[in-house]
Design a protein around this motif. Sequence first.
Motif, PDB file in Angstrom:
ATOM      1  N   ALA A 423       0.812  -1.214   0.000  1.00  0.00           N
ATOM      2  CA  ALA A 423       0.000   0.000   0.000  1.00  0.00           C
ATOM      3  C   ALA A 423       0.846   1.266   0.000  1.00  0.00           C
ATOM      4  O   ALA A 423       0.355   2.342  -0.332  1.00  0.00           O
ATOM      5  CB  ALA A 423      -0.929   0.005   1.218  1.00  0.00           C
ATOM      6  N   GLU A 424       2.147   1.140   0.359  1.00  0.00           N
ATOM      7  CA  GLU A 424       3.009   2.313   0.445  1.00  0.00           C
ATOM      8  C   GLU A 424       4.154   2.312  -0.564  1.00  0.00           C
ATOM      9  O   GLU A 424       5.025   3.184  -0.500  1.00  0.00           O
ATOM     10  CB  GLU A 424       3.575   2.447   1.863  1.00  0.00           C
ATOM     11  CG  GLU A 424       2.545   2.864   2.894  1.00  0.00           C
ATOM     12  CD  GLU A 424       3.176   3.360   4.183  1.00  0.00           C
ATOM     13  OE1 GLU A 424       2.663   4.333   4.744  1.00  0.00           O
ATOM     14  OE2 GLU A 424       4.177   2.759   4.621  1.00  0.00           O
ATOM     15  N   LYS A 425       4.150   1.343  -1.474  1.00  0.00           N
ATOM     16  CA  LYS A 425       5.222   1.304  -2.477  1.00  0.00           C
ATOM     17  C   LYS A 425       5.252   2.584  -3.309  1.00  0.00           C
ATOM     18  O   LYS A 425       6.314   3.159  -3.568  1.00  0.00           O
ATOM     19  CB  LYS A 425       5.040   0.106  -3.414  1.00  0.00           C
ATOM     20  CG  LYS A 425       5.288  -1.243  -2.763  1.00  0.00           C
ATOM     21  CD  LYS A 425       6.735  -1.447  -2.386  1.00  0.00           C
ATOM     22  CE  LYS A 425       6.938  -2.859  -1.846  1.00  0.00           C
ATOM     23  NZ  LYS A 425       8.303  -3.058  -1.323  1.00  0.00           N
ATOM     24  N   GLY A 426       4.065   3.018  -3.753  1.00  0.00           N
ATOM     25  CA  GLY A 426       4.007   4.245  -4.540  1.00  0.00           C
ATOM     26  C   GLY A 426       4.520   5.431  -3.763  1.00  0.00           C
ATOM     27  O   GLY A 426       5.199   6.308  -4.313  1.00  0.00           O
ATOM     28  N   LYS A 427       4.215   5.477  -2.475  1.00  0.00           N
ATOM     29  CA  LYS A 427       4.662   6.589  -1.634  1.00  0.00           C
ATOM     30  C   LYS A 427       6.174   6.562  -1.467  1.00  0.00           C
ATOM     31  O   LYS A 427       6.847   7.595  -1.568  1.00  0.00           O
ATOM     32  CB  LYS A 427       3.977   6.496  -0.271  1.00  0.00           C
ATOM     33  CG  LYS A 427       4.093   7.746   0.580  1.00  0.00           C
ATOM     34  CD  LYS A 427       3.426   7.560   1.940  1.00  0.00           C
ATOM     35  CE  LYS A 427       1.963   7.294   1.786  1.00  0.00           C
ATOM     36  NZ  LYS A 427       1.294   7.088   3.081  1.00  0.00           N
ATOM     37  N   VAL A 428       6.730   5.375  -1.200  1.00  0.00           N
ATOM     38  CA  VAL A 428       8.181   5.249  -1.029  1.00  0.00           C
ATOM     39  C   VAL A 428       8.899   5.686  -2.301  1.00  0.00           C
ATOM     40  O   VAL A 428       9.847   6.476  -2.264  1.00  0.00           O
ATOM     41  CB  VAL A 428       8.574   3.801  -0.670  1.00  0.00           C
ATOM     42  CG1 VAL A 428      10.087   3.618  -0.738  1.00  0.00           C
ATOM     43  CG2 VAL A 428       8.085   3.437   0.722  1.00  0.00           C
ATOM     44  N   MET A 429       8.423   5.173  -3.453  1.00  0.00           N
ATOM     45  CA  MET A 429       9.089   5.506  -4.708  1.00  0.00           C
ATOM     46  C   MET A 429       8.854   6.967  -5.092  1.00  0.00           C
ATOM     47  O   MET A 429       9.723   7.608  -5.678  1.00  0.00           O
ATOM     48  CB  MET A 429       8.604   4.577  -5.830  1.00  0.00           C
ATOM     49  CG  MET A 429       8.955   3.112  -5.611  1.00  0.00           C
ATOM     50  SD  MET A 429      10.672   2.829  -5.132  1.00  0.00           S
ATOM     51  CE  MET A 429      11.553   3.490  -6.529  1.00  0.00           C
ATOM     52  N   GLY A 430       7.668   7.499  -4.752  1.00  0.00           N
ATOM     53  CA  GLY A 430       7.408   8.905  -5.022  1.00  0.00           C
ATOM     54  C   GLY A 430       8.331   9.807  -4.215  1.00  0.00           C
ATOM     55  O   GLY A 430       8.882  10.782  -4.734  1.00  0.00           O
ATOM     56  N   ILE A 431       8.518   9.467  -2.937  1.00  0.00           N
ATOM     57  CA  ILE A 431       9.422  10.245  -2.083  1.00  0.00           C
ATOM     58  C   ILE A 431      10.863  10.094  -2.553  1.00  0.00           C
ATOM     59  O   ILE A 431      11.616  11.080  -2.641  1.00  0.00           O
ATOM     60  CB  ILE A 431       9.286   9.804  -0.607  1.00  0.00           C
ATOM     61  CG1 ILE A 431       7.900  10.179  -0.074  1.00  0.00           C
ATOM     62  CG2 ILE A 431      10.363  10.444   0.258  1.00  0.00           C
ATOM     63  CD1 ILE A 431       7.604   9.625   1.299  1.00  0.00           C
ATOM     64  N   PHE A 432      11.264   8.871  -2.884  1.00  0.00           N
ATOM     65  CA  PHE A 432      12.632   8.624  -3.324  1.00  0.00           C
ATOM     66  C   PHE A 432      12.924   9.399  -4.608  1.00  0.00           C
ATOM     67  O   PHE A 432      13.979  10.023  -4.744  1.00  0.00           O
ATOM     68  CB  PHE A 432      12.825   7.120  -3.566  1.00  0.00           C
ATOM     69  CG  PHE A 432      14.268   6.704  -3.695  1.00  0.00           C
ATOM     70  CD1 PHE A 432      15.099   6.688  -2.594  1.00  0.00           C
ATOM     71  CD2 PHE A 432      14.790   6.309  -4.918  1.00  0.00           C
ATOM     72  CE1 PHE A 432      16.431   6.300  -2.705  1.00  0.00           C
ATOM     73  CE2 PHE A 432      16.112   5.915  -5.042  1.00  0.00           C
ATOM     74  CZ  PHE A 432      16.932   5.912  -3.929  1.00  0.00           C
ATOM     75  N   ARG A 433      11.958   9.368  -5.518  1.00  0.00           N
ATOM     76  CA  ARG A 433      12.150  10.122  -6.759  1.00  0.00           C
ATOM     77  C   ARG A 433      12.146  11.626  -6.480  1.00  0.00           C
ATOM     78  O   ARG A 433      12.865  12.383  -7.136  1.00  0.00           O
ATOM     79  CB  ARG A 433      11.057   9.751  -7.769  1.00  0.00           C
ATOM     80  CG  ARG A 433      11.218  10.487  -9.082  1.00  0.00           C
ATOM     81  CD  ARG A 433      10.386   9.875 -10.181  1.00  0.00           C
ATOM     82  NE  ARG A 433      10.394  10.711 -11.372  1.00  0.00           N
ATOM     83  CZ  ARG A 433      11.406  10.790 -12.237  1.00  0.00           C
ATOM     84  NH1 ARG A 433      12.500  10.074 -12.036  1.00  0.00           N
ATOM     85  NH2 ARG A 433      11.323  11.573 -13.285  1.00  0.00           N
ATOM     86  N   SER A 434      11.364  12.067  -5.502  1.00  0.00           N
ATOM     87  CA  SER A 434      11.337  13.489  -5.163  1.00  0.00           C
ATOM     88  C   SER A 434      12.642  13.941  -4.543  1.00  0.00           C
ATOM     89  O   SER A 434      13.074  15.080  -4.749  1.00  0.00           O
ATOM     90  CB  SER A 434      10.177  13.784  -4.213  1.00  0.00           C
ATOM     91  OG  SER A 434       8.956  13.737  -4.902  1.00  0.00           O
ATOM     92  N   VAL A 435      13.263  13.070  -3.773  1.00  0.00           N
ATOM     93  CA  VAL A 435      14.596  13.383  -3.248  1.00  0.00           C
ATOM     94  C   VAL A 435      15.556  13.616  -4.415  1.00  0.00           C
ATOM     95  O   VAL A 435      16.348  14.564  -4.419  1.00  0.00           O
ATOM     96  CB  VAL A 435      15.100  12.245  -2.336  1.00  0.00           C
ATOM     97  CG1 VAL A 435      16.581  12.410  -2.023  1.00  0.00           C
ATOM     98  CG2 VAL A 435      14.296  12.204  -1.036  1.00  0.00           C
ATOM     99  N   GLY A 436      15.459  12.740  -5.424  1.00  0.00           N
ATOM    100  CA  GLY A 436      16.281  12.916  -6.619  1.00  0.00           C
ATOM    101  C   GLY A 436      15.910  14.174  -7.389  1.00  0.00           C
ATOM    102  O   GLY A 436      16.786  14.880  -7.899  1.00  0.00           O
ATOM    103  N   ALA A 437      14.602  14.475  -7.450  1.00  0.00           N
ATOM    104  CA  ALA A 437      14.163  15.682  -8.155  1.00  0.00           C
ATOM    105  C   ALA A 437      14.646  16.936  -7.441  1.00  0.00           C
ATOM    106  O   ALA A 437      14.979  17.935  -8.094  1.00  0.00           O
ATOM    107  CB  ALA A 437      12.641  15.690  -8.266  1.00  0.00           C
ATOM    108  N   LEU A 438      14.680  16.906  -6.100  1.00  0.00           N
ATOM    109  CA  LEU A 438      15.218  18.046  -5.350  1.00  0.00           C
ATOM    110  C   LEU A 438      16.698  18.238  -5.675  1.00  0.00           C
ATOM    111  O   LEU A 438      17.166  19.368  -5.858  1.00  0.00           O
ATOM    112  CB  LEU A 438      15.028  17.830  -3.850  1.00  0.00           C
ATOM    113  CG  LEU A 438      15.577  18.925  -2.933  1.00  0.00           C
ATOM    114  CD1 LEU A 438      14.928  20.276  -3.240  1.00  0.00           C
ATOM    115  CD2 LEU A 438      15.375  18.557  -1.467  1.00  0.00           C
ATOM    116  N   ALA A 439      17.426  17.120  -5.766  1.00  0.00           N
ATOM    117  CA  ALA A 439      18.845  17.208  -6.151  1.00  0.00           C
ATOM    118  C   ALA A 439      18.985  17.786  -7.553  1.00  0.00           C
ATOM    119  O   ALA A 439      19.844  18.640  -7.810  1.00  0.00           O
ATOM    120  CB  ALA A 439      19.487  15.822  -6.087  1.00  0.00           C
TER     121      ALA A 439
END
Length: 479
Positions: A423-439
């Motif tokens: 149920a939280e896979k999308g959230k984990v990957m969304g946050i992880f990708r957002s960390v990369g997007a912030l970089a």
Amino acid sequence: MKNVKQSLSSSSHTNGVNKKQKNGHSEDFGRKADVNSKDTDSKSEKLRKEVSSVIFLSLLIDLLAFTMILPLLPSLLDYYRQNDQGGLFPYLQEKVNYFQHLVGAPDSFNTVLFGGLIGSLYSLLQFLASPAIGALSDVYGRRPLLLICMSGEVVAYVVWALSSNFTIFVLARIIGGISNGNVSLCTAIMTDVSSMQTRGKSMALVGIAFSIGFIVGPITGALFSIWARSQTGQFYVVPALLAVILATINVIYLALRFPETLPKSRRAKSLGSGISRSYQLICPSELFGFKAVTSVDSQKLSSLRKLGHIYFLYLFFYSGLEYTLTFLTHIRFNYTSLEQGKMFLFIGIVMACVQGGYVRHIPAGQEKKTALRGLAIIIPSFVIVGLAPNQVFVFIGLAMYAFASAFVVPCLTTIASSYGSHAEKGKVMGIFRSVGALARALGPTIASTAYWSLGSTYSYILGGMFLVVPLVLLRHITV
């Protein structure tokens, strides 16, 4: 006595028969369970292959459209510098004139600075949008959010085709940045249909799509821009219209072929606590703490946070140097859009060969070692490009850069995808990708400012040396 013996004998016989019957029933049940398990595994594998092929083709179409602009960007900024009279471009140029004279930067370096700002703006919007899109998909499903994102990209390319001035071009990049949550959704979708054993193969397909996109997209954009320049003079219009066509085809294809991969039984029940939940998905301190993720124990959460820090540092230095590459070759070696397209073609071919021939076959659990190898190779690659006196050395550095790039992000993404409940896979990957997007939002601005003030040589050497930091941190993390 005889009757007792007969009774005991009969009872013993009956018990023996009952035991055999029970054993038979138990064996039958075991065989049925094995058959059911095999049927379930077979259906899951069939679904994984079907979804993976659809997502692979969709990502490929998306990346072909997305990468068309890459070899055109230096020429586009030159075009707006010459033709955007009284618009946004001369306004910005006037604002940086004081600092330009202060550091002694030539006029040609202004396009590097503005290019970095545009790249940062695009990624900043992606940073803001991706976790929200991931969380929404955890509640409402992957399919509707994916179609919305892809429809937004169609609009962005239409606006680009109409960008007769710099202001409209920036608007196109803003719409594109907000809509570019489809890649994080695709990684979540791959996670939905994959097991721990097959996840690496699924993520490698994402990497292969990127590689092929970088092979075909830039050179296609460059060739169509040359043809358009000879016909109308507005070299960017035809590549933009081709991007519109591809993005439209992608929306139709997904609407017809993509099945929902997150059934209602596995979805999150709500978006959380409303505004405070959104704050957790956007605030950098909350993102780096992965505080929106609640299904991971404290030890795994600590590892996930460290992995996020490593991913950020890597992409911060990497993306800045990557984004200024087209400007380096344009200014130092007078590369045209076609030559830029050939450069991306070379990079894409190397990445595709590595990802298709090696990364797809990395055994589960070996992602960390592979990422370390990639980091060790990419550090000298940027130093070589920064010092390159001619194109031979540039392509030696680019070969190392492409080889290493094929490893690092797919491996780190595969590691991150192993955390969190369904149920939280999308959230984990969304946050992880957002960390990369912030970089990626910060990297181009810092790198282009360094390029603008220090020149290409010093900025590339320093950037390459700073990549030692994520290498050292990854060595000491437990995944």
